[in-house]
Design an enzyme around this catalytic site. Sequence first.
Site, PDB file in Angstrom:
ATOM      1  N   SER A 148       0.954  -1.244  -0.067  1.00 40.55           N
ATOM      2  CA  SER A 148      -0.049   0.062   0.011  1.00 40.55           C
ATOM      3  C   SER A 148       0.924   1.226   0.003  1.00 40.55           C
ATOM      4  O   SER A 148       1.897   1.158   0.839  1.00 40.55           O
ATOM      5  CB  SER A 148      -0.969  -0.090   1.074  1.00 40.55           C
ATOM      6  OG  SER A 148      -1.725   1.445   1.289  1.00 40.55           O
ATOM      7  N   TYR A 162      -1.592  -0.999  10.261  1.00 39.85           N
ATOM      8  CA  TYR A 162      -1.818  -1.209   8.838  1.00 39.85           C
ATOM      9  C   TYR A 162      -0.699  -0.715   8.172  1.00 39.85           C
ATOM     10  O   TYR A 162       0.053  -1.345   7.249  1.00 39.85           O
ATOM     11  CB  TYR A 162      -2.954  -0.473   8.069  1.00 39.85           C
ATOM     12  CG  TYR A 162      -3.346  -0.888   6.889  1.00 39.85           C
ATOM     13  CD1 TYR A 162      -3.779  -1.978   6.363  1.00 39.85           C
ATOM     14  CD2 TYR A 162      -3.026   0.017   5.966  1.00 39.85           C
ATOM     15  CE1 TYR A 162      -4.214  -2.018   5.023  1.00 39.85           C
ATOM     16  CE2 TYR A 162      -3.232  -0.126   4.712  1.00 39.85           C
ATOM     17  CZ  TYR A 162      -3.642  -1.223   3.999  1.00 39.85           C
ATOM     18  OH  TYR A 162      -3.835  -1.430   2.891  1.00 39.85           O
TER      19      TYR A 162
END
Length: 257
Positions: A148, A162
């Site tokens: 990401s 995350y």
Amino acid sequence: MKNLFNLQGKVAVVTGGSRGIGAMIARGFVENGVKTYITARKQEELDATAGELGQYGECIPLASDLSTVEGVTAFADAVKAREGRVDILVNNAGATWGAPIDEFPESGWDKVMDLNVKSLFFLTQQFMPALRAAADQEDPARIINIGSINGLFNPNMTNYSYSASKAAVMHLTKHLAADLAKDNINVNAIAPGLFPSKMTAFALSGHEEEVGETIPRGRIGSPEDAAGTAIYLCARASAWVTGHTVVLDGGSFAAAH
């Protein structure tokens, strides 16, 4: 030069394949002649996606719980019982969690790290024999890890585990690529920016066009963007590419840095 993107006849596994980027990649594979196994926790969602993709080719849904090593092993065993080789493994399954730093719970940290990093590593481990069986020097087996852009810079959100997990995924990609090159297995990552998914629904919530205008390319990511990048990383065109992260974000990272 005509077959640089040909994937016909290959076998792929896509985790988190029932929706979001996983489903986008799975569709790209299926439509291009790849026998594709998709997995997620909910059988009904898997069946719905497999039913939709089945009109384009072969898509096999297998439910799993990849949050534990036992679940990882059970899923890998189920695929290996059906296939002698796996040409492509897409490690896409993931979770996120958000909370202010003073309130961030250990459970939220562990859930994200276990699924996004630990399970990715052990699923790769379990599929090594099948990947080696598919690999040769001219046409390596492929592993794609989904990172990401949140793992590349401060996302300015409270998704601490995350962003840390995705940074770990992209570093692990380099490490695995260096170690597995001798086995004729290419390992690369994709770092997506904003795509429509359950994980990003809170940010979009019906304002896709408006949000897209904040991205240099003027829109959010599309299924073709995700599928096309994955197809490139699995085809002859990228046989000499390993250990890299493709930033797939319409220019967001470049504009911010």
